[in-house]
Design a protein around this motif. Structure first.
Motif, PDB file in Angstrom:
ATOM      1  N   TYR A 181      63.043 -42.367  47.901  1.00 25.55           N
ATOM      2  CA  TYR A 181      63.177 -41.311  46.905  1.00 25.55           C
ATOM      3  C   TYR A 181      64.145 -40.258  47.445  1.00 25.55           C
ATOM      4  CZ  TYR A 181      58.830 -43.270  44.999  1.00 25.55           C
ATOM      5  OH  TYR A 181      57.867 -44.107  44.480  1.00 25.55           O
ATOM      6  N   PRO A 182      64.845 -39.562  46.565  1.00 31.28           N
ATOM      7  CA  PRO A 182      65.750 -38.501  47.027  1.00 31.28           C
ATOM      8  C   PRO A 182      64.974 -37.238  47.374  1.00 31.28           C
ATOM      9  CG  PRO A 182      65.796 -38.604  44.634  1.00 31.28           C
ATOM     10  CD  PRO A 182      64.896 -39.733  45.094  1.00 31.28           C
ATOM     11  N   GLN A 183      64.010 -37.395  48.292  1.00 30.65           N
ATOM     12  CA  GLN A 183      63.102 -36.300  48.630  1.00 30.65           C
ATOM     13  C   GLN A 183      62.737 -36.328  50.105  1.00 30.65           C
ATOM     14  OE1 GLN A 183      60.312 -37.749  45.608  1.00 30.65           O
ATOM     15  NE2 GLN A 183      60.036 -35.622  44.965  1.00 30.65           N
ATOM     16  N   VAL A 184      62.373 -35.149  50.587  1.00 32.23           N
ATOM     17  CA  VAL A 184      61.833 -34.961  51.934  1.00 32.23           C
ATOM     18  C   VAL A 184      60.579 -34.117  51.782  1.00 32.23           C
ATOM     19  CG1 VAL A 184      62.242 -33.872  54.180  1.00 32.23           C
ATOM     20  CG2 VAL A 184      64.088 -35.122  53.051  1.00 32.23           C
ATOM     21  N   GLY A 208      60.039 -32.000  43.119  1.00 28.88           N
ATOM     22  CA  GLY A 208      58.796 -32.646  43.502  1.00 28.88           C
ATOM     23  C   GLY A 208      57.673 -31.634  43.615  1.00 28.88           C
ATOM     24  N   PRO A 209      56.454 -32.074  43.899  1.00 23.77           N
ATOM     25  CA  PRO A 209      55.324 -31.153  43.999  1.00 23.77           C
ATOM     26  C   PRO A 209      55.369 -30.262  45.240  1.00 23.77           C
ATOM     27  CG  PRO A 209      54.596 -33.397  43.528  1.00 23.77           C
ATOM     28  CD  PRO A 209      56.036 -33.480  43.930  1.00 23.77           C
ATOM     29  N   PHE A 210      54.895 -29.053  45.065  1.00 24.08           N
ATOM     30  CA  PHE A 210      54.654 -28.091  46.136  1.00 24.08           C
ATOM     31  C   PHE A 210      53.150 -27.850  46.104  1.00 24.08           C
ATOM     32  CE2 PHE A 210      53.799 -23.717  47.357  1.00 24.08           C
ATOM     33  CZ  PHE A 210      54.621 -23.465  48.438  1.00 24.08           C
ATOM     34  N   THR A 211      52.426 -28.338  47.123  1.00 26.69           N
ATOM     35  CA  THR A 211      50.967 -28.397  47.032  1.00 26.69           C
ATOM     36  C   THR A 211      50.300 -27.609  48.148  1.00 26.69           C
ATOM     37  OG1 THR A 211      51.188 -30.635  46.117  1.00 26.69           O
ATOM     38  CG2 THR A 211      49.001 -29.958  46.816  1.00 26.69           C
ATOM     39  N   LEU A 212      49.409 -26.707  47.757  1.00 27.25           N
ATOM     40  CA  LEU A 212      48.604 -25.912  48.676  1.00 27.25           C
ATOM     41  C   LEU A 212      47.171 -26.403  48.597  1.00 27.25           C
ATOM     42  CD1 LEU A 212      50.092 -22.460  47.646  1.00 27.25           C
ATOM     43  CD2 LEU A 212      50.395 -23.518  49.904  1.00 27.25           C
ATOM     44  N   VAL A 228      52.044 -29.211  51.546  1.00 27.71           N
ATOM     45  CA  VAL A 228      52.961 -30.344  51.459  1.00 27.71           C
ATOM     46  C   VAL A 228      54.001 -29.962  50.419  1.00 27.71           C
ATOM     47  CG1 VAL A 228      53.268 -32.785  50.971  1.00 27.71           C
ATOM     48  CG2 VAL A 228      51.157 -32.011  52.056  1.00 27.71           C
ATOM     49  N   TRP A 229      55.251 -29.801  50.865  1.00 28.90           N
ATOM     50  CA  TRP A 229      56.332 -29.318  50.005  1.00 28.90           C
ATOM     51  C   TRP A 229      57.393 -30.409  49.922  1.00 28.90           C
ATOM     52  CZ3 TRP A 229      59.201 -24.024  51.078  1.00 28.90           C
ATOM     53  CH2 TRP A 229      60.087 -23.756  50.023  1.00 28.90           C
ATOM     54  N   MET A 230      57.494 -31.043  48.760  1.00 26.73           N
ATOM     55  CA  MET A 230      58.495 -32.086  48.553  1.00 26.73           C
ATOM     56  C   MET A 230      59.743 -31.477  47.927  1.00 26.73           C
ATOM     57  SD  MET A 230      55.924 -35.135  47.298  1.00 26.73           S
ATOM     58  CE  MET A 230      57.255 -36.244  46.802  1.00 26.73           C
ATOM     59  N   MET A 231      60.904 -31.860  48.455  1.00 29.41           N
ATOM     60  CA  MET A 231      62.160 -31.239  48.022  1.00 29.41           C
ATOM     61  C   MET A 231      63.320 -32.203  48.232  1.00 29.41           C
ATOM     62  SD  MET A 231      62.511 -28.719  51.341  1.00 29.41           S
ATOM     63  CE  MET A 231      60.737 -28.511  51.444  1.00 29.41           C
ATOM     64  N   ILE A 273      60.807 -39.348  52.062  1.00 24.73           N
ATOM     65  CA  ILE A 273      59.813 -39.975  51.189  1.00 24.73           C
ATOM     66  C   ILE A 273      60.262 -41.390  50.842  1.00 24.73           C
ATOM     67  CG2 ILE A 273      58.565 -39.834  49.009  1.00 24.73           C
ATOM     68  CD1 ILE A 273      57.870 -37.678  51.044  1.00 24.73           C
ATOM     69  N   GLU A 274      59.395 -42.322  51.139  1.00 24.22           N
ATOM     70  CA  GLU A 274      59.695 -43.737  50.920  1.00 24.22           C
ATOM     71  C   GLU A 274      58.511 -44.415  50.245  1.00 24.22           C
ATOM     72  OE1 GLU A 274      62.474 -44.426  54.900  1.00 24.22           O
ATOM     73  OE2 GLU A 274      60.323 -44.857  54.979  1.00 24.22           O
TER      74      GLU A 274
END
Length: 411
Positions: A181-184, A208-212, A228-231, A273-274
């Motif tokens: 995915y084009p995400q980290v 992507g999701p930013f989760t607390l 967990v911060w996906m970007m 992210i894979e």
């Protein structure tokens, strides 16, 4: 070369899934050896253990050690932060709506691993070896594993809990489908001024999701959460370059100051992210569990919970069929059938949700917005979705199901 050590089951990998496999299969009456380096180092990784996973850990006698360091998750809140024309207001999913006090608990990975290692050390039928398994010889009547110091292990079954690059899976010739995915994802442990009140908040953004996720307080910090911060990778590059005080400022802004002033207790890694799906979960004298079988984005806390369902189902298949040979082909076929639908359906659902956030295509936004609106407005639909996410009945082994049920005798 020394004589081979004999056991019924060789578990390759000593992460949470591998340690749980060793413990549960030993409780199912098999001699088990768990091989792999121990790792209980503090990290910024946590895991939200859903109700079924907690039930499983309770039956394994592990939960009492974890409860004091786990935070209950009573509400899951989704906030549309995409800027979409079809965005809806925050949607709260409450555990009490499906008859639970909490959906589950959030706990640090290091604490989970330490509790599992301690339980395994006290299990008479289990042995522990901290060497890596470096090679395998699969034969009709058994399998020989070679460890990094040239120790040989003769077993009837290998349980591969050795991660997404699984050497056991490769040795058995199981093919995989892999994608990226084009995400980290950036992980961190935070302390903050405002209480989280047991609410896990997931902001859905265009990257992507930013989760607390709530964590228990400590003597040093009353209010703590994991992040967990996906970007996008280019956003991750900018974030990596920030000084700590600038980084906390960025987290505060992205969270819309929900938790007030934030301090960075522990920063984690930036993880690409894979996704990965094994074409089969079994081969001759081999069963895959956890990330050796399936990998997908950290959305909805499905990853380890799915891996623990793998482990519980494998123990259940062994206990139900009671084969003399732990690597019995019919038992492995039953395990394959038990896991396929659960793994496949969740992999598809998480993939669709993640990709829907990354696109600005209006029809996709409309469908996602309509779905969230329906969940907000139709309580039976919302409850059904929550049950399927947290309390799956059709895809769950007996030991994880809610309500009265017959548990395997030795679990």
């Amino acid at each position: 070369m020394s004589d081979a050590v004999e056991t019924d089951i060789l578990v390759a990998g000593a992460g949470p899934a591998g340690l749980c496999a060793g413990l549960s299969l030993a409780r199912a009456g098999r001699r088990v050896l768990v091989a792999g380096p121990a790792d209980a180092r503090p990290t910024a990784r946590t895991v939200a253990l859903f109700d079924g996973s907690v039930r499983f850990l309770q039956r394994l006698g592990v939960w009492d050690a974890l409860a004091p360091v786990a935070a209950p998750l009573t509400v899951m809140r989704i906030v549309d932060d995409t800027g979409s024309l079809f965005g809806v207001g925050p949607t709260d999913f409450k555990a009490e709506e499906i008859g639970l006090e909490q959906f589950g608990f959030n706990v640090e990975n290091a604490a989970l691993v330490a509790a599992l290692e301690a339980a395994l050390a006290n299990e008479p039928a289990a042995r522990r070896n901290e060497e890596l398994v470096t090679g395998y010889a699969f034969e009709d009547d058994g399998v020989t594993g070679r460890l990094s110091r040239d120790t040989r292990i003769k077993a009837k079954l290998v349980v591969a809990a050795d991660g997404r690059s699984s050497p056991a899976r490769e040795a058995a010739g199981i093919k995989t489908r892999a994608w990226s995915y084009p995400q980290v994802a950036f992980t961190a442990i935070l302390s903050h001024r405002q209480p989280h009140n047991g609410v896990s908040t997931e902001f859905h953004t265009r990257e992507g999701p930013f989760t607390l996720v709530p964590l228990p307080g400590t003597a040093d910090a009353a209010h703590r959460s994991s992040l967990v911060w996906m970007m996008h990778p280019h956003s991750a590059k900018r974030l990596k370059a920030l000084a700590p005080e600038k980084l906390t400022g960025a987290i505060e802004r992205q969270s819309h100051f929900l938790l007030g002033a934030i301090s960075l207790e522990r920063a984690g890694a930036f993880i690409p992210i894979e996704g990965l799906s094994a074409r089969a979960m079994t081969a001759q004298r081999l069963a895959l569990v956890g990330e050796a079988a399936h990998v997908f984005p950290p959305i909805g806390a499905q990853g380890l919970n799915l891996g623990l369902r793998d482990v519980a189902h494998l123990a259940e298949c062994l206990e139900t069929s009671k084969p003399l040979d732990a690597g019995d082909a019919a038992m492995l076929a039953a395990y394959e059938r038990a896991r396929r639908a659960d793994v496949g359906s969740r992999q598809i659902a998480v993939d669709i949700l993640d990709r829907s956030l990354l696109t600005g295509f209006l029809p996709v936004d409309l469908m996602r917005g309509a779905g969230m609106l329906a969940l907000s407005a139709v309580p039976p639909l919302r409850r059904a979705m929550m049950r399927e996410g947290v309390l799956p009945q059709l895809g769950a082994p007996q030991v994880m199901r809610q309500g009265k049920h017959q548990l395997p005798n030795n679990l």
